[in-house]
Design an enzyme around this catalytic site. Sequence first.
Site, PDB file in Angstrom:
ATOM      1  N   ARG A 276       0.995  -1.290   0.419  1.00 21.11           N
ATOM      2  CA  ARG A 276       0.006  -0.304   0.451  1.00 21.11           C
ATOM      3  C   ARG A 276       0.688   1.202   0.076  1.00 21.11           C
ATOM      4  O   ARG A 276       0.510   2.156  -0.794  1.00 21.11           O
ATOM      5  CB  ARG A 276      -1.305  -0.013   1.127  1.00 21.11           C
ATOM      6  CG  ARG A 276      -1.394   0.541   0.991  1.00 21.11           C
ATOM      7  CD  ARG A 276      -3.123   0.220   1.108  1.00 21.11           C
ATOM      8  NE  ARG A 276      -3.371  -0.052   3.124  1.00 21.11           N
ATOM      9  CZ  ARG A 276      -3.953  -0.462   4.059  1.00 21.11           C
ATOM     10  NH1 ARG A 276      -5.405   0.361   3.331  1.00 21.11           N
ATOM     11  NH2 ARG A 276      -4.560  -1.126   4.911  1.00 21.11           N
ATOM     12  N   GLY A 277       2.440   1.323   0.381  1.00 25.74           N
ATOM     13  CA  GLY A 277       2.317   2.335   1.257  1.00 25.74           C
ATOM     14  C   GLY A 277       3.371   3.061  -0.507  1.00 25.74           C
ATOM     15  O   GLY A 277       3.077   3.792  -0.553  1.00 25.74           O
TER      16      GLY A 277
END
Lengths: 338, 589
Positions: A276-277
């Site tokens: 996600r990052g």
Amino acid sequence: MTRPVYPFAAIVGQEDMKRAMLIAAVDQGIGGVLVFGDRGTGKSTTVRALAALLPPMKVMQGCRYQCDPASPDAWCADCRSAGKGKAVTAPVPVVDLPLGATEDRIVGALDLERALAGAKVFEPGLLARANRGFLYIDEVNLLEDHLVDLLLDVAASGENVVEREGLSIRHPARFVLIGSGNPEEGELRPQLIDRFGLSVEVRTPTDLPTRIEVIRRRDMFDRDPDGFAETWRRAQDKLRRQITAARTQLPAVTVSDAILERAARLCMALGTDGLRGELTLIRAARALAALGGDAAAADAHLQQVAPMVLSHRLRRNPLDEAVASTRVARAMEELFGA
Amino acid sequence: MSGAAAWADALQALALFAADPAALGGIALRAGAGPVRDSFLRRMRQSLPHGTPVRHLPLHIGDDRLLGGLDLPATLRAGKPVAQPGLLTEADGGVVVLAMAERVDAALAVRLRAALDDGVILLQRDGLSRVEPSRFGIVALDEGCEPEEHPPDALLDRLAFHLDLTRVSLRDMAEPPDRLATDTATIQPDHAIETLCHVAATLGIPSLRAPMLALRAARAAAAQAGRKDIAEADLTIAARLVLAPRARQIPAPPEAEDSPPPPPPEEPPADDPQPQPEQTQSDQTGPDQTLPDQPLSDVVLEAARAALPLDLLARLMQAESGRGQARSPGRAGQIQMSLKRGRPVGIRQGEPRNGARLHLLETLKAAAPWQALRQRADRFEVRREDFRIIRFRQRLGTTTVFAVDASGSAAMHRLAEAKGAVELLLADCYVRRDQVALIAFRGQDAALLLPPTGSLLRAKRSLAALPGGGATPLAAGIEAAGRLADSVRRAGRTPVIAVLTDARANVARLNGARDAGGAAAGRPAAEADALEAARAIGRSGIAALLVDTSPRPNPFAHRLAEAMRARYVPLPYAEAGALSRAVRAASAA
């Protein structure tokens, strides 16, 4: 009852916070913004100012969920059954979730007035009102746990489901969550922190000229809100055009393999969990490039967004003296050799 | 500042406040209940225009009463929703008096803060969605005894005036002479803003609301004197009443004297996670900071200096703690909600399962409006979604109070190891989500370095900054730990005391009437005092732990631990695991 709104363009300093808000305005899929920091740094002022800055959007006329005429896939049941409707212009909703709000007002419930007369009519709540816009929770760290759970659920699914009195309603509820708070007043649950795409830390400015300018402008605004708004109208308009242009430009912004690799290496170096990052990093860099009118995301964009994308995703070591943003800065320095 | 001067200031603040309570946020009034405070409140009512609402806000008010909600009887009678205004709406245009403001919790503080900031209540409750006007000023009655007991910082920051009437006696309350404005030359607004910002910076006030409120106070003072523009006299009033009580550092005197007071140890404000370089601070306050008109700043600063709290120096010396410092006590936001036990604090929708208790009356109230819809003429129908359960605030969570001996003898022996031991314990506390507080004793007295907090980073930082050296005021250290533990207990958490010392007490208690006959002569007295302080903790039943940091186990430390009914752990034998087990055992006891 309309309250005068402080113009976004007139906010002194706090560049990170403003940048994060603008990125979220350009790409609403960025996953929300968390603003944490000192008292009196204009967190609420900035969010309210954003509401007044956002370019208006097209909605289906009469729709209680502001359905987008251009994407029938995401329509609510009413719009679907109507098949088609007239598109009208409406302001982008920036909805306040005040402390003390009860669950029925957040998710929606039966219309009390009609229920007393014996009729079942659904009265949409704040989640409905925030669809396609922003939901602002001041002091998000003090929100009751069961309400936090509820919000996380809806934010994850993009849909609000209400079951009451045999009435079963589901409606789209996609919104940019904006949370603000002061960490000294209570920590935020890790699950909630994870949901925010960007997080910025705000601090009280310490240099005298900036402080004087903050007070000076605030004082001018307090004494003559309309005159102040007029002074800043052109700057506001320019910023608004910039957002509109960036939205148009966004799909065309390219990301080179080199940038993708850097983003991946940065995330690896910091040991952030999951993909996600990395995805958010690229997304934010693209939005920032679009805001600047650039055709491609570059190192500079990556560097500007990395702290706000990554600092809240680091695994926490309670006794590590280094603040998260410092760790991100350090990792960037090693990677970019800046 | 004398009692009479404090009273005169209070009346002046009151006059400015009464003219427009909401614009100045309010008054924090530190004073015990009594004739002085009563007299102040009476005067407040008298100085407000007739008919101005004044509402007393009880500490444990519910949201329905505070913000407003559905008036159920009226709703059922009328057959349509009828709203019942909250107390904050009723106070619109007037004043809210907040009793026991030092005990206001985070939840109430933010609700008040939101109303103060917005001037309206955004009501989203019980099917009602509305915006209610709610402009008011707050008079926060602060009855705190300890410096760390004070109203929440978020609230204090927004109240223009912080008055301390604890030293005012009835004798002081004669009618003060009118302070006549001497210099009424008009000052440009920009210049006034610069001056107030500069003075605020010189006094080390980080919040931007302080100069903003000072500016409004100056405007109010000008208006009161019948002037349209701000004059020098107005600025001095604002500096005296708004800025001085917030001072965090003592400004250097205007002329360089032989021995200017040493600047307080530059410690970054707690809410500023990145240490603020000392450079910035001195840049702001240094003489090379050129402002268009330095003399005006000096005059205004002088006014503020005259009103600096008497104990400011003492407070600054005692490292950073207490009122006026940015440190929040940390208890806010740590409230544990429970569905099973504790003090009832509210109602919420939910099912009476897993031990949650049904609130029958609220459940029936919730069901009442929907009866027409449910169309059961024969009986009152309650459905699952009507169930309301009671929430409790639980006495839960542990606060470990560390009292660390930083005296010369301890430093020589093993301050570093003691610090290491505390760090190990801190990590352990983090795992258990405990709060920690840190007291250090050395020289003549004990100082609270860190009020109870959940932030381990802050704890570690204050520990690292702890210097060693000086005598061993063991009694003062133990006493301070006991006092803090007691206030922790009163706040509903479970305290554990961990004392780390080599137990070489050589400073008796300050209030003990003993002659200062040097360390050697003082030792028996100091030891007797320490034992007495330890016994007080033993009597209180608070769990305690004593870590003996002397190179060889010190028999007196053992006696001390016995008096304290504390677990005794000699550091030479303590490795990480043993220490951690000892603390856990102590808190389980």
